[in-house]
Design an enzyme around this catalytic site. Structure first.
Site, PDB file in Angstrom:
ATOM      1  N   CYS A   2       0.849  -1.192   0.000  1.00 34.02           N
ATOM      2  CA  CYS A   2       0.000   0.000   0.000  1.00 34.02           C
ATOM      3  C   CYS A   2       0.891   1.251   0.000  1.00 34.02           C
ATOM      4  CB  CYS A   2      -0.929   0.120   1.197  1.00 34.02           C
ATOM      5  SG  CYS A   2      -2.057  -1.249   1.386  1.00 34.02           S
ATOM      6  N   ARG A  41       3.184   0.231  -5.256  1.00 37.06           N
ATOM      7  CA  ARG A  41       3.099  -0.396  -3.937  1.00 37.06           C
ATOM      8  C   ARG A  41       1.805  -1.191  -3.748  1.00 37.06           C
ATOM      9  NH1 ARG A  41       6.844   1.821  -0.569  1.00 37.06           N
ATOM     10  NH2 ARG A  41       5.720   1.007   1.212  1.00 37.06           N
ATOM     11  N   TRP A  68      -3.082  -2.531  -1.592  1.00 33.22           N
ATOM     12  CA  TRP A  68      -2.791  -3.929  -1.903  1.00 33.22           C
ATOM     13  C   TRP A  68      -3.463  -4.707  -0.777  1.00 33.22           C
ATOM     14  CZ3 TRP A  68      -0.491  -8.260   0.228  1.00 33.22           C
ATOM     15  CH2 TRP A  68      -0.174  -9.296  -0.666  1.00 33.22           C
ATOM     16  N   ASN A 125      -0.984   1.982   6.022  1.00 37.37           N
ATOM     17  CA  ASN A 125      -0.158   0.998   5.328  1.00 37.37           C
ATOM     18  C   ASN A 125       0.372   0.038   6.384  1.00 37.37           C
ATOM     19  OD1 ASN A 125       1.654  -0.395   3.709  1.00 37.37           O
ATOM     20  ND2 ASN A 125       3.220   1.205   3.777  1.00 37.37           N
ATOM     21  N   GLY A 126       0.173  -1.269   6.178  1.00 37.61           N
ATOM     22  CA  GLY A 126       0.696  -2.243   7.140  1.00 37.61           C
ATOM     23  C   GLY A 126      -0.384  -3.174   7.637  1.00 37.61           C
ATOM     24  N   GLU A 140      16.135 -16.696 -12.104  1.00 35.11           N
ATOM     25  CA  GLU A 140      15.549 -15.365 -12.292  1.00 35.11           C
ATOM     26  C   GLU A 140      14.667 -15.362 -13.549  1.00 35.11           C
ATOM     27  OE1 GLU A 140      14.885 -12.726 -10.936  1.00 35.11           O
ATOM     28  OE2 GLU A 140      14.792 -11.135 -12.432  1.00 35.11           O
ATOM     29  N   LYS A 165      10.715 -14.351 -13.689  1.00 33.92           N
ATOM     30  CA  LYS A 165      10.179 -13.297 -14.573  1.00 33.92           C
ATOM     31  C   LYS A 165       8.988 -13.842 -15.351  1.00 33.92           C
ATOM     32  CE  LYS A 165      11.498 -10.145 -13.487  1.00 33.92           C
ATOM     33  NZ  LYS A 165      12.487  -9.927 -12.484  1.00 33.92           N
ATOM     34  N   GLU A 196       5.895 -14.314 -13.003  1.00 33.00           N
ATOM     35  CA  GLU A 196       5.214 -13.104 -12.540  1.00 33.00           C
ATOM     36  C   GLU A 196       4.566 -12.313 -13.670  1.00 33.00           C
ATOM     37  OE1 GLU A 196       9.253 -10.475 -11.530  1.00 33.00           O
ATOM     38  OE2 GLU A 196       7.471 -10.140 -10.329  1.00 33.00           O
ATOM     39  N   HIS A 211      17.446 -36.323 -11.735  1.00 35.50           N
ATOM     40  CA  HIS A 211      16.920 -36.659 -10.401  1.00 35.50           C
ATOM     41  C   HIS A 211      15.433 -36.355 -10.292  1.00 35.50           C
ATOM     42  CE1 HIS A 211      20.976 -37.485  -9.123  1.00 35.50           C
ATOM     43  NE2 HIS A 211      21.349 -36.334  -9.650  1.00 35.50           N
ATOM     44  N   LYS A 258       5.239  -3.896  -5.854  1.00 37.50           N
ATOM     45  CA  LYS A 258       6.687  -3.747  -6.004  1.00 37.50           C
ATOM     46  C   LYS A 258       7.406  -3.879  -4.661  1.00 37.50           C
ATOM     47  CE  LYS A 258      10.299  -2.075  -8.548  1.00 37.50           C
ATOM     48  NZ  LYS A 258      10.729  -3.208  -9.363  1.00 37.50           N
TER      49      LYS A 258
HETATM   50  C1  AGP Z   1      11.024  -8.953  -8.876  1.00 40.43           C
HETATM   51  O1  AGP Z   1      10.673  -8.987 -10.208  1.00 40.43           O
HETATM   52  C2  AGP Z   1       9.963  -9.139  -7.939  1.00 40.43           C
HETATM   53  N1  AGP Z   1       8.932  -8.211  -8.152  1.00 40.43           N
HETATM   54  C3  AGP Z   1      10.268  -9.446  -6.474  1.00 40.43           C
HETATM   55  O2  AGP Z   1      10.693 -10.769  -6.451  1.00 40.43           O
HETATM   56  C4  AGP Z   1      11.309  -8.584  -5.718  1.00 40.43           C
HETATM   57  O3  AGP Z   1      12.573  -8.766  -6.256  1.00 40.43           O
HETATM   58  C5  AGP Z   1      11.280  -8.956  -4.225  1.00 40.43           C
HETATM   59  O4  AGP Z   1      10.021  -8.648  -3.697  1.00 40.43           O
HETATM   60  C6  AGP Z   1      12.375  -8.301  -3.414  1.00 40.43           C
HETATM   61  O5  AGP Z   1      12.289  -6.917  -3.422  1.00 40.43           O
HETATM   62  P1  AGP Z   1      13.474  -5.982  -2.916  1.00 40.43           P
HETATM   63  O6  AGP Z   1      14.640  -6.219  -3.803  1.00 40.43           O
HETATM   64  O7  AGP Z   1      12.923  -4.604  -3.018  1.00 40.43           O
HETATM   65  O8  AGP Z   1      13.767  -6.381  -1.484  1.00 40.43           O
END
Ligand code: AGP
Length: 631
Positions: A2, A27, A74, A98-99, A500, A504, A507, A523, A626
């Protein structure tokens, strides 16, 4: 998660708050709302969906007033509905939050017993009712907030106003980030400095427990008296334990406008813009650590050098994409400096009982610098007096401020939820960090140092060359879309990049993707291989090349399609692959350290173009945010 923002004493608060919300949308973006105060009236508008929905609604409304609060959500408690969206209003009180309030069920039960009727399913409405009750007794917003602070447990940043106290805004922070900014006689609060960068001149981050009251053109800051007495954050505190801080002692930070920020320029999405910024921002990662005239690595401060000299073990802790950067660092540091590295996700590490020695080094990686799990690891390490190095993108973020030594990604603001340029800049800094350790421990020869520096200096050009061929990835989207499952595979330095790549795709494309090291294939995962499975194979010409090619033969003979990503004009890889993409020609001797950085780009482009092809919201994928500021 948020985003919250508030202002007092501005000429057009509707515009200021909406502009601010736009920058905070990363956020959380399932609903939003705004409240503008005018004398003893409040005008509240809320909307479900993206911020554009709220904008549409408020465009037709005259919302005059120089004081207001706003929120982008969020969802944590309750579905995505207008009732659950903020601001919440009870009696004269309006609040954005927020929280998470951990004891909200208990508090809500008590309120229900008293006959209170709730309109939403949120924990925030509980705070609003409590504040309204306290306000009725105390007749002071500040006193009501002080009282609510003593009963709330959890992690929260609040902005509160009452129609009975015009031009008054009270903020309370305990956990999530909250910044206070000013310019002449205007005041602003926000979760991120981007939100007020066009209006404020200076700001400072609130500390946990801080309450700020803004009343017209004045403010006062109340800080916990027992700040350093090791009290648990959630322990109830007596509301008289605050003291007013002398404003002369405050350290204000100049608001800087981020050159990479808030416009997509001619790009379709922020993510595409951020991918294409990488050659440029990589220069900002490299140059602070390199003497280009002497072709030497610059070393960190003397204190950190001393610590590095003594250390035999390094822990690297992070979440998500930053965790995969940490995994890559393990390969870099162990090869370059021969120091053992342990990597873990912050969400696991915070609950492990890992023995850490005073001489061990701990590095935390976080683009936002606010990730709840990573921050909690940092706090528990500080309690044990273990020194911590951070690698953040956001300067003055909580993790940056609380750590003992800071490295910066210097990637500029990253708006798209999927991290791209911050990841690549992290890899660059971690590569440099590994060679710094090697140099401090006398394991780097002068020739190797010069070669390494030359390799780093070639990176911006090489990144540009990968992007020159982005169209080749775009053209493969139809081929990608024929598959239902994706296995990303690589060995050694390529394995974290495969992980990674799979993240990507998950997500952005919402299809199942997994990463495996080629060595693990027999395995179990080999059983998954059939014509519906696409293997995305990272096979650069490095020390693992021959072994990876043999594994690829095994995959091929079992009918999977292969998308090979490898070194310049590798005919063997092309023969084994259904489709392929070659990295540019590398002449530098440190190609083992450049390959993973360069191979990250096709991974990003592949997920980007595939997601766009399917018509998904690339910049704001479903269910994500984010900055993950709750556990
Ligand atoms: C990355 O594409 C993601 N959105 C997510 O995994 C992100 O890297 C993760 O939440 C960690 O965030 P930070 O680097 O701000 O701690």
């Amino acid at each position: 998660m948020c985003g919250i923002i508030g202002c007092v004493g501005v000429t057009n608060s509707k515009q200021v708050l909406l502009e601010g919300l736009k920058t905070l949308e990363y956020r959380g973006y399932d609903s939003s709302g705004i409240a503008i105060f005018n004398k003893d009236n409040v005008n509240i508008v809320k909307a479900v969906g993206k911020l554009s929905q709220l904008q549409k609604k408020v465009n037709n409304q005259e919302m005059l007033g120089s004081h207001g609060i706003a929120h982008t959500r969020w969802a944590t408690h309750g579905k995505v509905t207008e009732e659950n969206a903020h601001p919440h209003i009870v009696g004269s009180i309006s609040i954005v939050h927020n929280g998470i309030i951990e004891n909200y069920r208990k508090l809500k039960t008590e309120l229900l017993k008293d006959g209170v009727v709730f309109k939403s399913e949120t924990d925030t409405e509980v705070i609003a009712h409590l504040l309204n009750n306290y306000y009725e007794k105390e007749k002071s917003l500040l006193q009501a907030v002080k009282k609510v602070k003593s009963v709330l447990q959890g992690s929260f940043a609040l902005l509160v106003s009452s129609v009975k106290e015009p031009q008054t805004l009270v903020a309370l922070k305990s956990g999530p980030p909250l910044l206070f900014a000013r310019s002449n006689e205007s005041y602003f609060f926000s979760s991120d400095s981007l939100a007020f960068q066009n209006y404020a001149t200076e700001f400072f981050p609130l500390e946990d427990g801080d309450i700020i009251e803004v009343k017209k053109d004045k403010f006062s800051l109340l800080r916990d008296k027992n700040k350093n007495e090791n009290k648990s954050k959630n322990e109830n505190k007596n509301e008289n334990e605050n003291e007013i801080i002398d404003q002369k002692n405050l350290i204000w930070i100049k608001v800087s406008k981020d050159q990479y920020s808030l416009s997509k320029q001619s790009y379709k999405h922020f993510m595409l813009k951020e991918i294409f910024e990488q050659p440029q921002v990589s220069v900002q990662a490299i140059s602070p650590y390199i003497d280009q005239v002497k072709m030497e690595l610059l070393l960190p401060c003397k204190d950190l050098q001393q610590k590095i000299k003594k250390t035999k073990k390094i822990f690297i802790i992070a979440c998500g994409t930053s965790f995969y950067a940490a995994m890559e660092a393990k390969y870099y540091i162990e090869k370059a400096a021969g120091v053992s590295v342990e990597v873990d996700t912050a969400s696991e590490f915070r609950y492990r009982h890992t023995p850490i020695d005073q001489d061990d080094l701990v590095l935390l990686i976080s683009q936002s610098g606010e990730t709840a799990d990573t921050l909690s690891v940092l706090r528990s390490l500080k309690e044990k007096e273990i020194s911590v190095i951070s690698l953040c993108n956001t300067k003055s973020s909580s993790i940056d401020r609380l750590s003992d030594f800071s490295y910066y990604m210097n990637a500029g603001v990253e708006v798209a939820v999927a991290s791209t340029k911050a990841f690549v800049n992290s890899l660059i800094i971690l590569n440099i960090f590994s060679e710094q350790i090697a140099k401090i421990k006398n394991k780097l020869t002068t020739t190797d140092e010069k070669d390494f520096v030359a390799s780093m200096l070639s990176l911006p050009r090489l990144l540009g060359e990968v992007l020159d061929f982005s169209i080749a990835i775009k053209d493969k989207v139809e081929f990608l879309s024929k598959h239902k499952g994706f296995l990303f595979m690589g060995r050694g330095f390529s394995f974290p990049i495969s992980m990674e790549g799979a993240l990507k795709l998950k997500e952005l494309v919402y299809l199942h993707a997994e990463a495996y090291s080629f060595g693990e294939m027999k395995h179990g995962p080999l059983a998954l291989i059939d014509k519906n499975m696409l293997v995305i194979a990272l096979v650069p010409k490095d020390e693992f090349y021959e072994k990876s090619l043999s594994n690829l033969e095994e995959v091929r003979s079992r009918g999977a399609s292969i998308f090979g990503i490898g070194s310049y004009q590798d005919k063997e890889l092309a023969r084994l692959s259904t489709e392929h993409f070659f990295l540019p020609k590398i002449t530098e001797s440190f190609c083992w350290s450049l390959n993973p950085i360069l191979a990250s780009l096709p991974m990003q482009l592949l997920a980007y173009y595939f997601s766009d092809y399917l018509g998904h919201d690339v910049d704001q994928p479903r269910n994500l945010a984010k900055s993950v500021t709750v556990e």
